[in-house]
Motif scaffolding. Structure first.
Motif, PDB file in Angstrom:
ATOM      1  N   PHE A 238      31.034  55.604  31.022  1.00 19.26           N
ATOM      2  CA  PHE A 238      30.639  54.389  30.308  1.00 19.26           C
ATOM      3  C   PHE A 238      29.182  54.510  29.874  1.00 19.26           C
ATOM      4  CE2 PHE A 238      29.478  53.519  34.688  1.00 19.26           C
ATOM      5  CZ  PHE A 238      28.307  52.778  34.627  1.00 19.26           C
ATOM      6  N   GLY A 239      28.861  53.847  28.778  1.00 20.75           N
ATOM      7  CA  GLY A 239      27.520  53.944  28.208  1.00 20.75           C
ATOM      8  C   GLY A 239      27.430  54.952  27.085  1.00 20.75           C
ATOM      9  N   LEU A 240      28.577  55.448  26.609  1.00 21.69           N
ATOM     10  CA  LEU A 240      28.595  56.420  25.513  1.00 21.69           C
ATOM     11  C   LEU A 240      28.348  55.723  24.172  1.00 21.69           C
ATOM     12  CD1 LEU A 240      31.681  58.568  26.612  1.00 21.69           C
ATOM     13  CD2 LEU A 240      29.269  59.236  26.725  1.00 21.69           C
ATOM     14  N   PRO A 241      27.957  56.470  23.154  1.00 19.88           N
ATOM     15  CA  PRO A 241      27.716  55.848  21.849  1.00 19.88           C
ATOM     16  C   PRO A 241      28.985  55.180  21.306  1.00 19.88           C
ATOM     17  CG  PRO A 241      27.764  58.249  21.674  1.00 19.88           C
ATOM     18  CD  PRO A 241      27.708  57.926  23.127  1.00 19.88           C
ATOM     19  N   PHE A 242      28.795  53.998  20.740  1.00 16.93           N
ATOM     20  CA  PHE A 242      29.837  53.224  20.064  1.00 16.93           C
ATOM     21  C   PHE A 242      30.887  52.635  21.009  1.00 16.93           C
ATOM     22  CE2 PHE A 242      28.544  56.618  17.005  1.00 16.93           C
ATOM     23  CZ  PHE A 242      27.827  55.805  16.144  1.00 16.93           C
ATOM     24  N   GLN A 243      30.698  52.765  22.319  1.00 19.18           N
ATOM     25  CA  GLN A 243      31.650  52.144  23.237  1.00 19.18           C
ATOM     26  C   GLN A 243      31.524  50.628  23.195  1.00 19.18           C
ATOM     27  OE1 GLN A 243      30.923  53.989  27.069  1.00 19.18           O
ATOM     28  NE2 GLN A 243      32.989  54.844  27.105  1.00 19.18           N
ATOM     29  N   THR A 244      32.650  49.939  23.353  1.00 17.77           N
ATOM     30  CA  THR A 244      32.704  48.485  23.418  1.00 17.77           C
ATOM     31  C   THR A 244      33.615  48.088  24.574  1.00 17.77           C
ATOM     32  OG1 THR A 244      34.650  48.293  21.990  1.00 17.77           O
ATOM     33  CG2 THR A 244      32.485  48.371  20.898  1.00 17.77           C
ATOM     34  N   PRO A 245      33.558  46.853  25.018  1.00 17.10           N
ATOM     35  CA  PRO A 245      34.516  46.407  26.032  1.00 17.10           C
ATOM     36  C   PRO A 245      35.971  46.632  25.616  1.00 17.10           C
ATOM     37  CG  PRO A 245      32.730  44.823  25.849  1.00 17.10           C
ATOM     38  CD  PRO A 245      32.530  45.816  24.744  1.00 17.10           C
ATOM     39  N   ASP A 246      36.260  46.477  24.316  1.00 15.11           N
ATOM     40  CA  ASP A 246      37.637  46.699  23.845  1.00 15.11           C
ATOM     41  C   ASP A 246      38.036  48.167  23.985  1.00 15.11           C
ATOM     42  OD1 ASP A 246      38.048  44.053  23.255  1.00 15.11           O
ATOM     43  OD2 ASP A 246      37.614  44.255  21.111  1.00 15.11           O
ATOM     44  N   SER A 247      37.108  49.081  23.662  1.00 17.79           N
ATOM     45  CA  SER A 247      37.462  50.500  23.758  1.00 17.79           C
ATOM     46  C   SER A 247      37.614  50.930  25.212  1.00 17.79           C
ATOM     47  CB  SER A 247      36.418  51.375  23.049  1.00 17.79           C
ATOM     48  OG  SER A 247      35.196  51.446  23.771  1.00 17.79           O
TER      49      SER A 247
END
Length: 453
Positions: A211-220
Motif C-alpha cells: 500500500f502507498g503505491l502511485p495511483f492507489q485508491t481505496p477502491d483499487s
C-alpha cells in the motif's frame, strides 16, 4: 488518527535488527571477530535448535520501480550457473570454518527473483547446500516466487527439498498501478501458481501486497483484496511502500512524488485493507503481516515464539543466521556481517577464495539489551525489564521519549516494562525508536529510512 499520523509520520527503521545497518560501528568489526562470534553461537545452539540460512538470488528480468532490494536486471540466463557456483563456494568456505556440521532449521531463498533461476539450477544449488548440512526434524523452508515465471517444476523441485512455504508478489491488481510500478501480471497467473502450490502440499502460501503505491485508491485496494480473498492465502504481507529514491540504482524515480498518496491517504489504504482481512478471519501480526489462525505465524504469536530478523517475521527462533550471496546479512545475535553489495565484487572475492564480507558490527552489552526490548515490542507488543536495567539518567531520557506516546494513549509503561495499546499498533516503529540509542546519538542530517506511516 489524522493528527497522530501527521505527528508520527517521520523517517524510521523497520527494525529487522538493532543496531540498524546505518549505525553499525566499523571499529567493532573484523572478519576474525565475526568468525569467533559465529563459531561460539554455532557450538552453543546448532545441536538444540539448528541454524537459519538465507540465500540472496539477485537477478530479475525487468525492473519493478517500487523495489528497493539489491538486484541485477538482465535477460541473460547465462548468469545463473556462475552465480550458483559462487554461492556454493561461499557455503563451502563457511562449512570448513564451522565447529560442526550445520543443522538447518530455517532456509529462505529471496531476491531479486528466485524463480528467475531454472528449476535445474535451483536443484543444483540445494543439492550442494545439503551435501554439507542436515535438516532438523521439522524445518521451516520458504522461497519467493514471481507469478509470471514460477512454473510447476519450480514448485516441485523446492518441495522435494522440504520447502513448504512460498510467497508470491502481487503488489496490486489495478492496471494503472501495475503500469506505474512496471509490474504487469494478471490475476490468472497468481491464481494458477497459488493453486499449483496448494495442490502440491505447500502448507503456507503467502501473497505480498503493497500500500502507498502511485495511483492507489481505496477502491483499487478493495478490488485487490476481493481478488486475493478469492484465493484465501494462508498469510498476507501487507507492506507499506518504502519510498527511498536516494538509494542508488533502486529505480524508484519511475513516477512522480505527487503520484504517491500522502501519509493520511496511505493510512486509509491500510485501514481499508485491514478491515477486509479481519472480516475474512485474518489476524494482524506485528507490522505488515496477517495470517489465518491455522498458520504457523499465528500460532507463534499466540505461544510467544514469534521472531523477527533480516528475513522479516519468522516462526523459528535460531540464534545463528548465515547469509549467502551478494548483500546478504548474517546474524549471530552478538554480531552482524554483510556481504559485498556490488555483484561483481562479490563474485570476484568468492572466486579468490575469500569470505566476501563488506561490513559488520559486534554488539555491546547495551546493544544486546536494547535489541531485546525492540524485538519484544515488534513481535509481542510489550516488553519487560528489571528495576536496575537503567541508570537514573538513562531512565529519565527514556521516560521523556515515551511520555508523548503515553499522552496520546498509545502505550502504558512503568518501571518494570511497557505495553503497546491497540491504538498504538500503527506506530510500533515509532515506539521502538524511543529505545534506539544509536539513532538518537547520531541524529542523522540526511534521510536514511522510509516514512513510518
Amino acid at each position: 488518527m489524522p493528527s497522530l499520523i501527521q505527528k508520527y509520520d517521520v523517517p524510521g527503521p523497520r527494525y529487522t535488527s538493532y543496531p540498524t545497518v546505518p549505525f553499525w560501528d566499523p571499529a567493532t568489526f573484523s572478519q576474525t571477530a565475526w568468525l569467533q562470534n559465529l563459531q561460539r553461537a554455532v557450538s552453543a545452539t546448532n545441536g538444540p535448535t539448528g541454524l537459519s540460512l538465507y540465500i540472496h538470488l539477485p537477478y530479475c528480468e525487468s525492473l519493478c520501480t517500487f523495489c528497493g532490494c539489491n538486484k541485477r536486471i538482465t535477460r541473460n540466463h547465462g548468469v545463473e550457473g556462475p552465480y550458483i557456483d559462487a554461492v556454493l563456494a561461499e557455503w563451502m568456505l563457511y562449512c570448513d570454518l564451522l565447529p560442526e556440521r550445520p543443522r538447518l532449521a530455517e532456509l529462505h531463498l529471496g531476491g531479486g527473483t528466485p524463480s528467475f533461476f531454472s528449476p535445474d539450477q535451483l536443484e543444483r544449488l540445494l543439492t550442494g547446500i545439503f551435501e554439507r548440512a542436515t535438516p532438523i526434524e521439522s524445518p521451516d523452508y520458504g522461497w519467493e516466487g514471481h507469478p509470471n515465471n514460477t512454473t510447476r517444476q519450480h514448485l516441485q523441485v523446492l518441495y522435494k527439498f522440504g520447502f513448504r512455504r512460498v510467497s508470491f508478489g502481487v503488489q496490486d491488481y489495478a492496471p494503472v498501478v501495475q503500469k506505474a510500478i512496471h509490474r504487469l501480471q494478471p490475476f490468472e497467473n497468481v491464481r494458477q501458481v497459488t493453486n499449483w502450490a496448494r495442490q502440491m502440499g505447500y502448507r503456507s502460501i503467502s501473497h505480498d501486497i503493497v500500500f502507498g503505491l502511485p495511483f492507489q485508491t481505496p477502491d483499487s485496494i478493495t478490488d485487490t483484496f476481493y481478488k486475493t480473498l478469492m484465493l484465501r492465502p494462508d498469510r498476507i504481507a501487507f507492506y507499506s511502500y518504502a519510498h527511498v529514491p536516494w538509494i542508488k540504482g533502486n529505480g524508484q524515480r519511475g513516477f512522480r512524488d505527487e503520484d504517491l498518496p500522502s501519509g493520511e491517504q496511505k493510512r486509509v489504504l491500510y485501514e481499508t485493507g485491514r478491515a477486509l482481512l479481519e472480516q475474512a478471519g485474518y489476524v494482524e501480526i506485528g507490522i505488515d503481516h496477517f495470517a489465518l489462525p491455522h498458520d504457523a505465524l499465528y500460532k507463534a504469536l499466540q505461544t510467544g515464539t514469534l521472531h523477527r530478523n533480516f528475513m522479516g517475521y519468522t516462526t523459528t527462533q535460531t540464534r545463528v543466521l548465515i547469509g549467502l550471496g551478494t548483500s546478504s546479512i548474517g546474524d549471530v545475535w552478538s554480531a552482524f556481517a554483510q556481504n559485498e553489495k556490488d555483484l561483481d565484487t562479490y563474485l570476484n572475492r568468492v572466486r579468490a577464495g575469500e569470505l566476501p564480507l563488506l561490513r559488520g558490527h559486534v554488539l555491546s552489552d547495551e546493544d544486546q539489551f536494547l535489541r531485546r526490548q525492540i524485538l519484544n515490542i515488534m513481535c509481542q507488543g510489550e516488553t519487560r525489564w528489571t528495576w536496575d536495567s537503567w541508570t537514573e539518567d538513562e531512565w529519565a531520557v527514556l521516560c521523556d521519549r515515551l511520555e508523548s506516546f503515553r499522552f496520546d494513549g498509545l502505550i502504558d509503561f512503568n518501571a518494570e516494562g511497557l505495553r503497546v495499546l491497540p491504538e498504538g499498533r500503527p506506530f510500533l516503529r515509532n515506539i521502538c525508536m524511543a529505545f534506539d540509542a544509536r539513532l538518537a546519538h547520531a541524529q542523522p542530517r540526511t534521510q536514511l529510512f522510509s516514512q513510518t506511516v
